[in-house]
Enzyme design. Sequence first.
Site, PDB file in Angstrom:
ATOM      1  N   TRP A 116       0.673  -1.012   0.177  1.00  0.00           N
ATOM      2  CA  TRP A 116       0.145   0.042   0.058  1.00  0.00           C
ATOM      3  C   TRP A 116       0.872   1.421  -0.017  1.00  0.00           C
ATOM      4  O   TRP A 116       1.924   1.406   1.027  1.00  0.00           O
ATOM      5  CB  TRP A 116      -0.789  -0.646   0.881  1.00  0.00           C
ATOM      6  N   ASP A 197      -1.446  -4.308   9.998  1.00  0.00           N
ATOM      7  CA  ASP A 197      -2.679  -3.646   9.064  1.00  0.00           C
ATOM      8  C   ASP A 197      -3.283  -4.606   8.413  1.00  0.00           C
ATOM      9  O   ASP A 197      -3.950  -5.674   8.055  1.00  0.00           O
ATOM     10  CB  ASP A 197      -1.530  -2.895   8.429  1.00  0.00           C
ATOM     11  N   LYS A 233     -13.649   0.321   5.137  1.00  0.00           N
ATOM     12  CA  LYS A 233     -14.034  -0.962   3.697  1.00  0.00           C
ATOM     13  C   LYS A 233     -15.644  -1.968   4.277  1.00  0.00           C
ATOM     14  O   LYS A 233     -15.904  -2.250   3.808  1.00  0.00           O
ATOM     15  CB  LYS A 233     -13.047  -1.910   3.121  1.00  0.00           C
TER      16      LYS A 233
HETATM   17  C1  LIG Z   1      -3.434  -1.927   3.601  1.00  0.00           C
HETATM   18  C2  LIG Z   1      -3.970  -0.452   3.632  1.00  0.00           C
HETATM   19  N1  LIG Z   1      -4.099  -0.228   5.189  1.00  0.00           N
HETATM   20  C3  LIG Z   1      -5.185   0.930   5.389  1.00  0.00           C
HETATM   21  C4  LIG Z   1      -5.246   1.740   4.758  1.00  0.00           C
HETATM   22  C5  LIG Z   1      -6.627   2.908   5.061  1.00  0.00           C
HETATM   23  O1  LIG Z   1      -7.478   3.246   4.727  1.00  0.00           O
HETATM   24  P1  LIG Z   1      -8.593   3.966   5.216  1.00  0.00           P
HETATM   25  O2  LIG Z   1      -7.627   5.572   5.509  1.00  0.00           O
HETATM   26  O3  LIG Z   1      -9.403   4.956   4.849  1.00  0.00           O
HETATM   27  O4  LIG Z   1      -9.335   3.415   7.070  1.00  0.00           O
HETATM   28  C6  LIG Z   1      -5.533   1.248   3.156  1.00  0.00           C
HETATM   29  C7  LIG Z   1      -6.847   2.069   2.295  1.00  0.00           C
HETATM   30  O5  LIG Z   1      -7.000   1.982   1.471  1.00  0.00           O
HETATM   31  C8  LIG Z   1      -5.085  -0.081   3.121  1.00  0.00           C
HETATM   32  O6  LIG Z   1      -4.986  -0.355   1.874  1.00  0.00           O
END
Ligand SMILES: Cc1ncc(COP(=O)(O)O)c(C=O)c1O
Length: 374
Positions: A116, A197, A233
Amino acid sequence: MPEDPIFKLLNECIADQDPTKINLSVGAYRDNAGKPWVLPVVKKAKAQLLADPNANHEYFGLDGSARLILGPNSSAITSKRYTAIQTVSGTGANRLAADFLSRFRPATVYITNPTWGNHPKIFGAAHLPVVEYQYWNPQTRTLNYDILLDNLRNAARGSIFVLHACAHNPTGLDPTQEQWKEIAAIMKEKDHFPFFDCAYQGFASGDLDKDAWAVRYFVDQGFELLCAQSYAKNFGLYSERAGCLTGVFKDSDTAQRARSQFMALVRCSISNAPGFGAKIVDIENLKTMANRITLMREKVYNHLTELKTPGNWTHITSQIGMFSYTGISVKQVAAIKSKFHVYMTDEGRISMAGLNESNVKRFAEAIDWVVRNA
Ligand SMILES: Cc1ncc(COP(=O)(O)O)c(C=O)c1O
């Protein structure tokens, strides 16, 4: 500063006037009509909140809940060896973890290659050195498992390893339970620190408990660890920014001290967590989303097989979660965008949720064309 590549791609797609365009860029769920979906359970919770005469918008406490990730009967919960704090979605949880580790357990942070795109930025912003460990083998389109284990073995003792709890972004490829066990054994031996994560709990299998298996296994093995959770999500609460950082420690005294440090860090950054999303988080509608994505994987695979598209496409159905790493080249990604108005990241990652009954065949035909011609 250069624009964020994902948001740049999204804006390009929004500006594209072609009615047949297909948006596979951002990892956000879409229903079969290609529309964002407010989960029925979220609608129900919102209605309850509206009808509740005692509901208000007071400052909300900061303590979070570790039950969803650790399981209600976790030994870490019963022995009070954990602490959980609400964050601004998954990104906020990652950043809080990075700041905490930078102060209290600084070490080199290993992130997956590919990863990511925000991981290197977040840990870099917390002044921790960041390097990659091998995760994806582009030749076989599977986990680069032997090299991954070598990277674990060769990293300096006590390094921090970022592990994706499930539904790895961007590859859609997770270690098997046997592989997780071997990874844990090496990490134990080398005293590495696991940072999980968990942005897609429920999206890999449709089952929240199954998708938490790796985290719970590490807890059972006696690791101290941190786990960042996003509820963007799995509850479709993207802009409500609901998230949590859970820490598991060797004893309840350490957990209490960690809690006070989490509180201090949050106090000087966001001060208080957003309450609305946290209030409506509930767990019922994951299966609908996970099942629809699995169906789209099968359809893409079947269309490509019918079209006799050159190459092996079994990874499309074996990968899990919201994303698929198609394995098509940068040149083919550019061609599919300019000729077919299909938007995916340069490395060939697609958000499966952008596919539906009315565009999946066209998408497969576009892939077939670029594989043969670009
Ligand atoms: C691997 C991963 N970690 C963390 C996030 C954090 O997303 P958010 O801040 O929208 O909860 C994402 C979002 O795409 C992700 O793909």
